[in-house]
Design an enzyme around this catalytic site. Structure first.
Site, PDB file in Angstrom:
ATOM      1  CE1 TYR A   1     -30.714   3.636  -5.392  1.00 44.82           C
ATOM      2  CE2 TYR A   1     -32.121   2.434  -3.911  1.00 44.82           C
ATOM      3  CZ  TYR A   1     -31.115   3.342  -4.127  1.00 44.82           C
ATOM      4  OH  TYR A   1     -30.515   3.926  -3.047  1.00 44.82           O
TER       5      TYR A   1
ATOM      6  N   PRO B   1     -24.863  -0.983   5.143  1.00 38.44           N
ATOM      7  CG  PRO B   1     -26.663  -2.129   6.098  1.00 38.44           C
ATOM      8  CD  PRO B   1     -26.270  -1.362   4.869  1.00 38.44           C
TER       9      PRO B   1
ATOM     10  N   GLY C   1     -20.818  -5.747   1.731  1.00 35.84           N
ATOM     11  CA  GLY C   1     -20.518  -7.184   1.853  1.00 35.84           C
ATOM     12  C   GLY C   1     -19.074  -7.459   2.221  1.00 35.84           C
TER      13      GLY C   1
HETATM   14  N1  LIG Z   1     -29.489   6.521  -0.329  1.00 41.84           N
HETATM   15  C1  LIG Z   1     -28.469   6.188  -1.084  1.00 41.84           C
HETATM   16  O1  LIG Z   1     -27.821   7.044  -1.717  1.00 41.84           O
HETATM   17  C2  LIG Z   1     -28.037   4.739  -1.154  1.00 41.84           C
HETATM   18  C3  LIG Z   1     -26.801   4.396  -1.726  1.00 41.84           C
HETATM   19  C4  LIG Z   1     -26.445   3.034  -1.747  1.00 41.84           C
HETATM   20  C5  LIG Z   1     -27.310   2.078  -1.227  1.00 41.84           C
HETATM   21  N2  LIG Z   1     -28.511   2.454  -0.707  1.00 41.84           N
HETATM   22  C6  LIG Z   1     -29.456   1.445  -0.157  1.00 41.84           C
HETATM   23  O2  LIG Z   1     -28.775   0.634   0.790  1.00 41.84           O
HETATM   24  C7  LIG Z   1     -29.048  -0.737   0.518  1.00 41.84           C
HETATM   25  C8  LIG Z   1     -27.903  -1.591   0.993  1.00 41.84           C
HETATM   26  O3  LIG Z   1     -26.681  -1.172   0.411  1.00 41.84           O
HETATM   27  P1  LIG Z   1     -25.741  -2.139  -0.441  1.00 41.84           P
HETATM   28  O4  LIG Z   1     -26.542  -3.288  -0.920  1.00 41.84           O
HETATM   29  O5  LIG Z   1     -25.019  -1.316  -1.419  1.00 41.84           O
HETATM   30  O6  LIG Z   1     -24.634  -2.602   0.615  1.00 41.84           O
HETATM   31  P2  LIG Z   1     -24.665  -3.626   1.863  1.00 41.84           P
HETATM   32  O7  LIG Z   1     -26.036  -3.827   2.379  1.00 41.84           O
HETATM   33  O8  LIG Z   1     -23.638  -3.125   2.801  1.00 41.84           O
HETATM   34  O9  LIG Z   1     -24.084  -4.960   1.210  1.00 41.84           O
HETATM   35  C9  LIG Z   1     -24.820  -5.777   0.331  1.00 41.84           C
HETATM   36  C10 LIG Z   1     -23.889  -6.876  -0.102  1.00 41.84           C
HETATM   37  O10 LIG Z   1     -23.614  -7.678   1.034  1.00 41.84           O
HETATM   38  C11 LIG Z   1     -23.932  -9.014   0.756  1.00 41.84           C
HETATM   39  N3  LIG Z   1     -24.539  -9.588   1.965  1.00 41.84           N
HETATM   40  C12 LIG Z   1     -25.802  -9.407   2.417  1.00 41.84           C
HETATM   41  N4  LIG Z   1     -25.983 -10.071   3.576  1.00 41.84           N
HETATM   42  C13 LIG Z   1     -24.809 -10.685   3.835  1.00 41.84           C
HETATM   43  C14 LIG Z   1     -24.366 -11.525   4.878  1.00 41.84           C
HETATM   44  N5  LIG Z   1     -25.173 -11.839   5.892  1.00 41.84           N
HETATM   45  N6  LIG Z   1     -23.087 -11.998   4.836  1.00 41.84           N
HETATM   46  C15 LIG Z   1     -22.254 -11.654   3.839  1.00 41.84           C
HETATM   47  N7  LIG Z   1     -22.602 -10.850   2.805  1.00 41.84           N
HETATM   48  C16 LIG Z   1     -23.872 -10.382   2.813  1.00 41.84           C
HETATM   49  C17 LIG Z   1     -24.914  -8.989  -0.372  1.00 41.84           C
HETATM   50  O11 LIG Z   1     -24.769 -10.179  -1.088  1.00 41.84           O
HETATM   51  P3  LIG Z   1     -26.057 -10.960  -1.708  1.00 41.84           P
HETATM   52  O12 LIG Z   1     -26.679  -9.988  -2.666  1.00 41.84           O
HETATM   53  O13 LIG Z   1     -25.436 -12.139  -2.350  1.00 41.84           O
HETATM   54  O14 LIG Z   1     -26.993 -11.304  -0.589  1.00 41.84           O
HETATM   55  C18 LIG Z   1     -24.450  -7.784  -1.167  1.00 41.84           C
HETATM   56  O15 LIG Z   1     -23.364  -8.142  -2.009  1.00 41.84           O
HETATM   57  C19 LIG Z   1     -29.283  -0.774  -0.999  1.00 41.84           C
HETATM   58  O16 LIG Z   1     -30.038  -1.907  -1.342  1.00 41.84           O
HETATM   59  C20 LIG Z   1     -30.031   0.541  -1.229  1.00 41.84           C
HETATM   60  O17 LIG Z   1     -31.408   0.323  -0.983  1.00 41.84           O
HETATM   61  C21 LIG Z   1     -28.882   3.767  -0.648  1.00 41.84           C
END
Ligand SMILES: NC(=O)c1ccc[n+]([C@@H]2O[C@H](COP(=O)([O-])OP(=O)(O)OC[C@H]3O[C@@H](n4cnc5c(N)ncnc54)[C@H](OP(=O)(O)O)[C@@H]3O)[C@@H](O)[C@H]2O)c1
Length: 243
Positions: free
Chosen positions: A21, A164, A168
């Protein structure tokens, strides 16, 4: 940095990163400036060129150095695809655990059957599989169908739910799910994101959600997803529209 401090102020103390990352270094910088105790999850990418024990140790040392920390808990294999196969990947990880630089060992993007193979192999080394990090949200529910959630229960392994918030997308677009989320959010004086995260955590005590947020506002909102519980009726209403 402000988001890191806001996260700890709000009560979040687990940060998920990975060598691929490119966020280990900035996270390490935050930890150097703010010395409060946090848990770090980071991940080893098992590329086909990384087969030797030396390459595993080197990768871990690189992560530790970028993070500026002496231990990681847990250290995960980012994905299962490697010429080594799951059992030998676990042998390598067990060697790393013996070196005392990680507090726990886990996997990511592993299927249920791969989890059982991994857990059995680690058992030979006297180590318990700690976690499987997979995609899981109220919109993306594969873990319930493909046996991963059940495997976590059987093996007593944490399910770290990535994406989760479905990236978004847990916001109103007029679908029956969004209407149901919005209705509960209104009645509870919560937000849709908070209801979606609370639903996820209600599925099993082994679930840990790692929502991504780039600003303190979203972050505080997401921490507000805990400390209260959806009623059985509310969970049932959400089940009905997502079935
Ligand atoms: N192990 C793996 O293969 C893998 C793969 C993908 C991801 N991950 C991990 O999972 C974490 C989370 O995944 P993700 O960031 O892809 O998806 P996510 O947590 O489902 O969604 C993040 C998005 O949601 C927005 N958001 C956050 N809080 C919010 C709220 N309260 N209301 C509305 N929108 C909101 C964020 O916007 P803002 O940025 O504007 O706050 C961002 O655009 C990553 O940071 C990474 O560490 C792991």
């Amino acid at each position: 940095m402000p988001v890191f401090g806001a996260a700890i102020d709000a009560g979040a103390n687990l940060f998920d990163t990975a060598e691929v990352y490119r966020s280990e270094k900035p996270l390490g910088e935050c930890m150097r400036r703010d010395r409060r105790s946090v848990h770090i999850v980071t991940k080893f990418a098992p590329y086909p060129t990384r087969l030797s024990a030396r390459s595993f140790h080197k990768a871990l040392d690189g992560s530790l150095s970028r993070l500026g920390t002496e231990t990681i808990d847990p250290y995960l294999i980012h994905f299962p695809f490697s010429p080594l196969g799951v059992s030998r990947l676990m042998d390598r990880f067990a060697e790393i655990a013996r070196a005392g630089k990680v507090r726990a060992i886990g996997v990511s993007n592993f299927s249920a059957s791969q989890m059982f193979v991994a857990a059995k192999r680690l058992e030979r080394h006297g180590i318990a599989l700690a976690a499987n990090e997979v995609q899981y949200s109220i919109v993306h529910r594969d873990s319930e169908q493909n046996g991963v959630l059940e495997a976590c229960r059987k093996l007593d392994v944490a399910l770290i739910a990535y994406r989760p918030l479905s990236g978004g997308r847990n916001r109103q677009d007029g679908s029956p799910l969004d209407k149901a989320l919005a209705e509960i959010a209104r009645a509870r004086e919560k937000t849709i994101a908070q209801v979606g995260l609370n639903w996820l955590l209600s599925k099993d005590e082994r679930i840990v959600a790692i929502p991504g947020a780039t600003g303190a506002e979203h972050l505080r909102e997401n921490v507000g997803a805990v400390g209260w519980t959806l009623s059985n009726e509310e969970v049932a209403a959400l089940e009905q529209v997502t079935r």
